[in-house]
Write a protein that holds these residues in place. Sequence first.
Motif, short mmCIF file in Angstrom:
data_model
loop_
_atom_site.label_atom_id
_atom_site.label_comp_id
_atom_site.label_asym_id
_atom_site.label_seq_id
_atom_site.Cartn_x
_atom_site.Cartn_y
_atom_site.Cartn_z
N VAL A 223 3.76 0.21 -0.97
CA VAL A 223 3.79 1.40 -1.82
C VAL A 223 2.87 1.23 -3.02
O VAL A 223 2.09 2.12 -3.37
CB VAL A 223 5.23 1.70 -2.29
N ARG A 224 2.93 0.07 -3.65
CA ARG A 224 2.08 -0.18 -4.83
C ARG A 224 0.60 -0.14 -4.46
O ARG A 224 -0.21 0.44 -5.18
CB ARG A 224 2.44 -1.52 -5.47
N VAL A 225 0.25 -0.75 -3.34
CA VAL A 225 -1.15 -0.74 -2.91
C VAL A 225 -1.58 0.68 -2.52
O VAL A 225 -2.69 1.12 -2.83
CB VAL A 225 -1.37 -1.71 -1.74
N GLY A 226 -0.70 1.41 -1.84
CA GLY A 226 -1.01 2.77 -1.44
C GLY A 226 -1.28 3.67 -2.64
O GLY A 226 -2.23 4.47 -2.63
N LYS A 227 -0.49 3.53 -3.69
CA LYS A 227 -0.72 4.30 -4.90
C LYS A 227 -2.05 3.92 -5.53
O LYS A 227 -2.79 4.78 -6.03
CB LYS A 227 0.42 4.07 -5.90
N PHE A 228 -2.36 2.63 -5.53
CA PHE A 228 -3.63 2.15 -6.09
C PHE A 228 -4.82 2.78 -5.34
O PHE A 228 -5.84 3.10 -5.94
CB PHE A 228 -3.68 0.63 -6.00
N ASP A 250 7.72 3.05 -7.62
CA ASP A 250 6.33 3.51 -7.59
C ASP A 250 6.09 4.61 -6.56
O ASP A 250 5.01 5.22 -6.56
CB ASP A 250 5.40 2.34 -7.30
N ALA A 251 7.06 4.86 -5.68
CA ALA A 251 6.87 5.87 -4.64
C ALA A 251 6.94 7.27 -5.24
O ALA A 251 7.67 7.53 -6.19
CB ALA A 251 7.92 5.71 -3.56
N ASP A 252 6.18 8.19 -4.65
CA ASP A 252 6.27 9.60 -5.07
C ASP A 252 7.56 10.23 -4.55
O ASP A 252 8.13 11.10 -5.21
CB ASP A 252 5.07 10.37 -4.54
N GLU A 253 8.00 9.79 -3.38
CA GLU A 253 9.23 10.31 -2.79
C GLU A 253 9.96 9.18 -2.08
O GLU A 253 9.33 8.32 -1.47
CB GLU A 253 8.92 11.40 -1.76
N VAL A 254 11.28 9.21 -2.15
CA VAL A 254 12.12 8.31 -1.36
C VAL A 254 13.09 9.18 -0.58
O VAL A 254 13.87 9.94 -1.15
CB VAL A 254 12.88 7.32 -2.25
N VAL A 255 13.01 9.10 0.75
CA VAL A 255 13.76 10.00 1.62
C VAL A 255 14.77 9.20 2.44
O VAL A 255 14.41 8.18 3.04
CB VAL A 255 12.81 10.75 2.58
N VAL A 256 16.01 9.68 2.46
CA VAL A 256 17.04 9.09 3.31
C VAL A 256 17.20 9.99 4.52
O VAL A 256 17.72 11.11 4.43
CB VAL A 256 18.37 8.94 2.56
N ASP A 257 16.71 9.54 5.66
CA ASP A 257 16.78 10.34 6.90
C ASP A 257 16.35 9.45 8.05
O ASP A 257 15.68 8.43 7.84
CB ASP A 257 15.86 11.55 6.80
N TRP A 258 16.72 9.85 9.26
CA TRP A 258 16.20 9.14 10.42
C TRP A 258 14.69 9.35 10.46
O TRP A 258 14.22 10.50 10.36
CB TRP A 258 16.86 9.64 11.70
N PRO A 259 13.91 8.28 10.60
CA PRO A 259 12.45 8.42 10.50
C PRO A 259 11.85 9.47 11.42
O PRO A 259 11.02 10.29 10.99
CB PRO A 259 11.95 7.01 10.85
N ILE A 348 -2.62 -4.85 5.43
CA ILE A 348 -2.43 -3.51 5.99
C ILE A 348 -3.40 -2.52 5.34
O ILE A 348 -4.06 -1.73 6.02
CB ILE A 348 -0.97 -3.05 5.79
N ALA A 349 -3.50 -2.60 4.01
CA ALA A 349 -4.40 -1.70 3.30
C ALA A 349 -5.85 -1.92 3.72
O ALA A 349 -6.63 -0.97 3.85
CB ALA A 349 -4.25 -1.89 1.79
N ALA A 350 -6.22 -3.18 3.96
CA ALA A 350 -7.58 -3.48 4.39
C ALA A 350 -7.88 -2.84 5.73
O ALA A 350 -8.98 -2.31 5.95
CB ALA A 350 -7.78 -5.00 4.46
N GLU A 351 -6.91 -2.85 6.65
CA GLU A 351 -7.14 -2.21 7.95
C GLU A 351 -7.23 -0.70 7.80
O GLU A 351 -8.04 -0.04 8.47
CB GLU A 351 -6.02 -2.56 8.93
N ILE A 352 -6.44 -0.12 6.90
CA ILE A 352 -6.49 1.33 6.67
C ILE A 352 -7.87 1.73 6.14
O ILE A 352 -8.47 2.70 6.61
CB ILE A 352 -5.38 1.75 5.69
N VAL A 353 -8.39 0.97 5.18
CA VAL A 353 -9.71 1.27 4.62
C VAL A 353 -10.79 1.11 5.68
O VAL A 353 -11.70 1.93 5.81
CB VAL A 353 -9.99 0.38 3.39
N ALA A 354 -10.70 0.03 6.47
CA ALA A 354 -11.69 -0.20 7.53
C ALA A 354 -11.67 0.93 8.55
O ALA A 354 -12.72 1.41 9.00
CB ALA A 354 -11.42 -1.54 8.21
N ALA A 355 -10.47 1.38 8.91
CA ALA A 355 -10.36 2.48 9.88
C ALA A 355 -10.91 3.77 9.30
O ALA A 355 -11.55 4.56 10.00
CB ALA A 355 -8.90 2.66 10.29
N ARG A 356 -10.69 3.99 8.02
CA ARG A 356 -11.14 5.22 7.38
C ARG A 356 -12.65 5.32 7.32
O ARG A 356 -13.23 6.39 7.52
CB ARG A 356 -10.55 5.29 5.97
#
Length: 384
Positions: A223-228, A250-259, A348-356
């Motif tokens: 979450v912290r890296v995603g916000k960054f 740090d999350a914008d939303e926290v949801v309690v539900d089945w994913p 994980i963030a590095a793979e997201i950036v590479a994929a993007r």
Amino acid sequence: MLDIAAELHGWIEEGRDFAVATVVDVGGSAPRGPGAALAVDAGGTAIGSVSGGCVEGAVYDLCAQALKDGRTVVERFGYSDEDAFAVGLTCGGVIEVMVTPVTAAAPVRAVLEQTLSTAVRDEPAALARVVRGPAELLGAALLVRPDGSGGTPYDGGFGAHPELDRTVAAEARAMLDAGRTGTLELSEDGSHCPGGLTLLVEANVPPPRMIVFGAVDFAAALVRVGKFLGYHVTVCDARPVFATRTRFPDADEVVVDWPHRYLRGTVTDARTVLCVLTHDAKFDVPLLEAALRMPAAFVGAMGSRRTHEDRERRLREAGLGERELSRLRSPIGLDLGARTPEETALSIAAEIVAARHGGTGVPLTGSDAPIHRDRTDRRSRRAA
């Protein structure tokens, strides 16, 4: 320019005159992309950056001159082989910068004021400006809103052929839908014939979504890296004892539900990142069955290779084909040797950036791959 919209909007409200320098084109290893901006007001105060420091002084002077003579200009900065300390980019890149005076008498001020006001309200819109073409059109601007937003479809204009405004509005709206900032080449009559005009279209869209499933310690770090990285981050977990604002401040939303139920009821698009960190089949399988059939830029799932094989088998049994399964990035993350939640989040963030951006994930040391792949590809297409 939209990267400093909040500050410029404040200057507009205070009635300040200023000049804004915007990167309109880049080549090679330029440090900042199109749309990056530096502005200087009549009192000499500067905000923003166009190069991370290489040519800021020269661009500052151009802004000061534009405030004096009221002229919009485009300047090119590149590395000087003859004198490495000359004004240029020591990284070896090339940038073109358009400097526009925004004074009380400037025709473009009204459109820029509307643009900045829209940006600070975080409403989607696209600003199109002429960056190459006849002197009388240089800097002219059009503000375009998305379809169905109500009101006028666009504000401002170029005062040239009547079809030009309509063509630019349609093209800019398409770029806005894709959340893309870039250039557009048209003729002065609005036809799609390059060589007459080049326009920079800056898209202001809400931040892309990152949805993290599984309220675990790895999720807190992600979450912290995603916000960054600029994402609007949601954490979702079916267990109320774990999915709390206290654990994820740090999350914008926290949801309690089945994913899977939450995912089917929320909005995703081609920029959305989905990270499944639950590594529990009763959550993962129905969630990924839905995720791999929805629009998303990235779908990744945590787990061992054995977990991945079992998960993939279950997904096939649920009816997913090879094309859908090929979208799944599992185990999620690049091989960084990560151990801690923070290191794992980084991988994980590095793979997201590479994929993007189409990166390889290999070290740049010893590699001849371009550092800024999208900018190099764009320059190659122009040369062709």
